[in-house]
Design an enzyme around this catalytic site. Structure first.
Site, mmCIF file in Angstrom:
data_model
loop_
_atom_site.group_PDB
_atom_site.id
_atom_site.type_symbol
_atom_site.label_atom_id
_atom_site.label_comp_id
_atom_site.label_asym_id
_atom_site.label_seq_id
_atom_site.Cartn_x
_atom_site.Cartn_y
_atom_site.Cartn_z
ATOM 1 N N HIS A 192 56.016 -2.885 27.847
ATOM 2 C CA HIS A 192 55.956 -2.102 29.079
ATOM 3 C C HIS A 192 55.850 -0.627 28.744
ATOM 4 O O HIS A 192 56.607 -0.105 27.909
ATOM 5 C CB HIS A 192 57.186 -2.340 29.944
ATOM 6 C CG HIS A 192 57.136 -1.611 31.254
ATOM 7 N ND1 HIS A 192 56.284 -1.985 32.275
ATOM 8 C CD2 HIS A 192 57.791 -0.512 31.705
ATOM 9 C CE1 HIS A 192 56.427 -1.157 33.292
ATOM 10 N NE2 HIS A 192 57.340 -0.253 32.963
ATOM 11 N N SER A 193 54.921 0.068 29.391
ATOM 12 C CA SER A 193 54.722 1.503 29.237
ATOM 13 C C SER A 193 54.439 1.833 27.766
ATOM 14 O O SER A 193 53.462 1.333 27.211
ATOM 15 C CB SER A 193 55.936 2.262 29.795
ATOM 16 O OG SER A 193 55.640 3.625 29.982
ATOM 17 N N MET A 194 55.253 2.641 27.106
ATOM 18 C CA MET A 194 55.033 2.907 25.681
ATOM 19 C C MET A 194 54.977 1.613 24.888
ATOM 20 O O MET A 194 54.227 1.490 23.907
ATOM 21 C CB MET A 194 56.135 3.812 25.124
ATOM 22 C CG MET A 194 55.939 4.176 23.653
ATOM 23 S SD MET A 194 57.273 5.191 22.953
ATOM 24 C CE MET A 194 58.525 3.919 22.686
ATOM 25 N N SER A 224 51.921 -3.987 30.188
ATOM 26 C CA SER A 224 52.526 -3.724 31.498
ATOM 27 C C SER A 224 52.769 -2.226 31.697
ATOM 28 O O SER A 224 53.269 -1.537 30.808
ATOM 29 C CB SER A 224 53.863 -4.486 31.580
ATOM 30 O OG SER A 224 54.615 -4.084 32.698
#
Length: 254
Positions: A94-96, A122
């Protein structure tokens, strides 16, 4: 290759599933910790053996310095995962964590002749969709303001001055790494990619999410959800369904 014992600084395995035919490696967001994925691990076990990665600078690794470069992050994570590649493996970030999943996959394919069965990317724009962002250069209050805006940090932590000061160095390191990350449009993987994105995420536009398709030579699909950057907190049931179905299909194919 390092052994599993030495990799344990990075690996958290909350619900060991030794008999599972497939493994899912979960990579947290900037400032996030392995425990973010405890609910996913609990829900998928014992059908899936879930590993959650613990970055330095937080929780039980809080005395270790953070990492400020995505390449160095991905190198360390790849080394930690090598002993665990004894079965088909997917990555969820997720994200990074989505960027790290992509970069770890590049290293596994290039250097170790191992292709994950799928990347779940994500809450992140594509690797080559660059925005000039400077959260890592803000003072502590500025970083806290960013965390509040994205609503990804437990309100209790944001309200606890002592805990907050402990985790801010790790958050700043992560933001330094991800905000200075660059990838070229031609950087690709063989692994298929499933993108999960929030329709009102201020950090990822529709076009930036779609652009992940250009970074895989495998299959691609995308799922859009109501919500912002941390849409997955309220869409957990649907996301688990998507992940479970994709992993089951990969198991059948294998």
């Amino acid at each position: 290759m390092i052994d599993k014992q030495n990799a344990d600084g990075w690996i958290r395995r909350y619900h060991a599933a030794d008999q599972s035919p497939i493994r899912l490696v979960c990579l947290p967001h900037a400032g996030g910790s392995a425990s973010f994925y405890f609910p996913m691990s609990q829900a998928l076990a014992p059908a899936v053996d879930v590993l959650s990665l613990q970055y330095p600078g937080r929780q039980d690794r809080r005395h270790e310095p953070g990492i400020t470069d995505i390449g160095a992050y991905a190198d360390a994570l790849t080394s930690a995962l090598l002993p665990w590649l004894d079965r088909p493996t997917a990555l969820f970030g997720h994200s990074m964590g989505a960027v790290l999943a992509f970069e770890v996959t590049r290293r596994l394919e290039r250097d170790h002749d191992f292709s994950p069965v799928r990347i779940f990317a994500s809450g992140r724009r594509s690797p080559s969709s660059f925005r000039h962002e400077t959260v890592h250069l803000r003072d502590d209050d500025g970083i806290v303001a960013e965390m509040r805006e994205l609503s990804g940090t437990d309100a209790a932590i944001l309200g606890d001055e002592e805990i907050l000061r402990m985790v801010l160095p790790a958050i700043r390191s992560d933001y330094t790494a991800i905000e200075n990350y660059r990838a070229a449009p031609q950087d690709t993987v063989n692994t298929p990619i499933t993108v999960l994105t929030g329709e009102s995420d201020p950090r990822t536009s529709r076009e930036e999410a779609d652009a992940w398709e250009g970074h895989t030579r495998g299959g691609f699909d995308i799922h859009r959800f109501p919500g912002g950057h941390f849409f997955l907190a309220r869409q957990q049931a649907q996301i688990l369904k998507i992940v479970s179905e994709e992993l089951e299909a990969a198991t059948r194919k294998g």
